[in-house]
Design an enzyme around this catalytic site. Structure first.
Site, PDB file in Angstrom:
ATOM      1  N   HIS A 149       0.770  -1.162   0.228  1.00  0.00           N
ATOM      2  CA  HIS A 149      -0.070  -0.075   0.161  1.00  0.00           C
ATOM      3  C   HIS A 149       1.014   1.334   0.016  1.00  0.00           C
ATOM      4  O   HIS A 149       2.012   1.200   0.390  1.00  0.00           O
ATOM      5  CB  HIS A 149      -0.927  -0.027   1.171  1.00  0.00           C
ATOM      6  CG  HIS A 149      -0.206   0.003   2.462  1.00  0.00           C
ATOM      7  ND1 HIS A 149       0.045   1.118   3.173  1.00  0.00           N
ATOM      8  CD2 HIS A 149       0.021  -1.016   3.322  1.00  0.00           C
ATOM      9  CE1 HIS A 149       0.685   0.854   4.372  1.00  0.00           C
ATOM     10  NE2 HIS A 149       0.792  -0.561   4.547  1.00  0.00           N
ATOM     11  N   CYS A 159       2.623  -5.137   6.872  1.00  0.00           N
ATOM     12  CA  CYS A 159       2.545  -5.056   5.275  1.00  0.00           C
ATOM     13  C   CYS A 159       3.551  -4.150   4.931  1.00  0.00           C
ATOM     14  O   CYS A 159       4.458  -3.626   5.420  1.00  0.00           O
ATOM     15  CB  CYS A 159       1.210  -4.079   5.459  1.00  0.00           C
ATOM     16  SG  CYS A 159      -0.433  -5.337   5.665  1.00  0.00           S
TER      17      CYS A 159
END
Length: 500
Positions: free
Chosen positions: A401, A420
């Site tokens: 992301h 992440c």
């Protein structure tokens, strides 16, 4: 059979000499009791393969057997050599075939167990067929030197071996800048040579630190993941003095790991966690590269093979319960405005997004472990996912992301996330994906889009998260810090970078 043929002394229990005596006997039966290792090339190829596992310190079994094998060769005990080599080859191909089942443990700090399963019938049949067809050499090459990466590792290791007994002095850990006198320059040049860097003769005559040498130092810093400022400081000195034995061990370890990494480059996103970078390959070429931020030590990004199925524009963020309990609720005890500042809502649950008035909650009295609600961050400038989410469905909930914290990409070491992967220039990454997927650029613009606008990919994109702490590129050897401690065996003390 081996006792009868006189290949093994009857006074030696067969179990001491072989791990798989029945399989070994079967191979010789099918080959009419002929020796298998008559070609010197085959012997050298195989010993090099086993030596790589020994240098990587994966198993004392391989070390002991290789020493025995080499002793039999040098003492010209041909029959015994042949048998031991065949039995050891069965152990080796069994290790290789089981590697994928144990891909996140054996080569990542655990080492091999004391014993492992015998090779499967399919693996033995393939070996037997290669022997019958007289193609043992090709079979062995497929286990090693047929891979360009593996050959490069082997070549770099051989280069370093030549300096193992050189007794090179450590380079002094003091700050040296351009224009200053260069201490122990011969030591510096020798240690740069270990990294494959050659200092021009004209520079070697100088007594001071000049601009030409700074260019060489910058290349050295690039090869070791350091800030490329050209200053010979403590971090640069640490890598200059990093033990040759450890360089060899880590090269060998990554050579074995290279058997697990994807070879196709038609369509692939490859993230190397220790080097904090991402490369997107399309039709054999890198079409996008960027820095990334990966999980911190306490929340490591896992090694995964996943597939990207969509882009999500202006994503909302469902705050993981662990982050809510361990990070956010403790902040709210002394900063109750944190949720408003970050655009975070408290909701009843993922399946019941009824908003709770968080201003009425007495945060100082909340037990994080028993907090019954969930948190969701709205799309916007403060959203932790930025404006792009690259969705990769998996049970670990790991995805790529964007991020609003752009300044962190300027750090040389970037293990800051909760698992992440944050991508620098996420907009360019999205544009590269859209171009290769056949989308119009305007289709993936977050402007004017609603929250969580989803753009399905026409073809799912493989994403591999790997752990590569050394590699060879254009003849130069690159190293990175072992950010998660996977290069050190669990039963061995950590060999810190500062220990020379």
């Amino acid at each position: 059979m081996f006792h009868t043929l006189g290949w093994v002394s009857s006074s030696v229990p067969i179990e001491q000499a072989f791990r798989y005596p029945h399989l070994t006997e079967s191979l010789y039966n099918s080959n009419r009791h002929q020796l298998l290792w008559l070609q010197s090339e085959d012997r050298q190829l195989f010993e090099n393969l086993v030596e790589m596992t020994v240098l990587a310190e994966l198993s004392p079994f391989f070390e002991q057997r290789l020493q025995h094998l080499q002793h039999l060769r040098t003492t010209e005990q041909h029959y015994q050599y042949d048998l031991v080599a065949t039995d050891l080859l069965l152990s080796f191909i069994s290790y290789r075939s089981l590697l994928k089942e144990n891909k996140t443990t054996w080569l990542y700090g655990h080492g091999l167990p004391n014993d492992w399963a015998a090779p499967s019938p399919e693996v033995v049949i393939a070996l037997e067929q290669s022997i019958t067809d007289g193609k043992l050499t090709n079979y062995l090459k497929q286990l090693g030197i047929d891979s360009r990466a593996y050959r490069d590792y082997q070549s770099s290791i051989n280069h370093l071996k030549n300096s193992l007994n050189a007794n090179i002095e450590p380079y002094p850990a003091q700050v040296v800048r351009v224009g200053e006198t260069l201490p122990q320059k011969e030591v510096l040049f020798t240690r740069l040579a270990l990294a494959g860097l050659v200092v021009p003769p004209s520079v070697q005559q100088q007594q001071w630190y000049g601009k030409e040498l700074r260019a060489v130092i910058k290349r050295f810093q690039s090869q070791h993941g350091l800030k490329m400022d050209g200053v010979i400081g403590p971090d640069t000195a640490n890598w200059l003095n990093y033990p040759i034995e450890e360089r060899i061990r880590r090269l060998a370890l990554n050579a074995e790991r290279s058997r697990l990494w994807p070879e196709q480059r038609q369509a692939l996103v490859l993230v190397n966690l220790p080097s904090f970078d991402l490369n997107y390959y399309f039709k054999g070429e890198v079409v996008f590269s960027s820095k990334v931020i990966v999980g911190k030590q306490k929340r490591k990004t896992p090694l995964l093979e996943i597939k990207m199925d969509s882009l999500v524009l202006n994503p909302t963020w469902n705050v993981p319960p662990k982050i809510m309990r361990e990070d956010i609720i403790p902040i709210l005890r002394y900063n109750p405005d944190y949720l408003n500042n970050k655009g975070i809502q408290v909701i009843k649950g993922w399946g019941n997004p009824v908003i709770i008035d968080h201003g009425a909650i007495q945060w100082r009295k909340v037990n994080p472990k028993k907090f019954p609600f969930r948190m969701r961050q709205l799309a916007g400038n403060s959203n932790a996912l930025g404006v792009y989410k690259f969705n990769t469905p998996n049970r670990r909930a790991i995805y790529l992301h964007d991020t609003p914290a752009k300044y962190l990409f300027d750090k040389p070491s970037r293990a800051f996330s909760s698992g992440c992967i944050r991508v620098q220039h996420a907009d360019r990454f999205a544009h590269s994906i859209s171009k290769t997927q056949g989308f119009r650029k305007s289709n993936i613009s977050p402007r004017g889009q609603q929250s969580n606008a989803r753009i399905p990919l026409k073809r799912r994109l493989p994403v591999h998260l790997i752990y590569k702490t050394s590699w060879v590129e254009s003849g130069r050897v690159f190293f990175r810090d072992d950010v998660y401690g996977y290069d050190v065996k669990k039963n061995q003390p950590d060999l810190a970078l500062k220990q020379h």
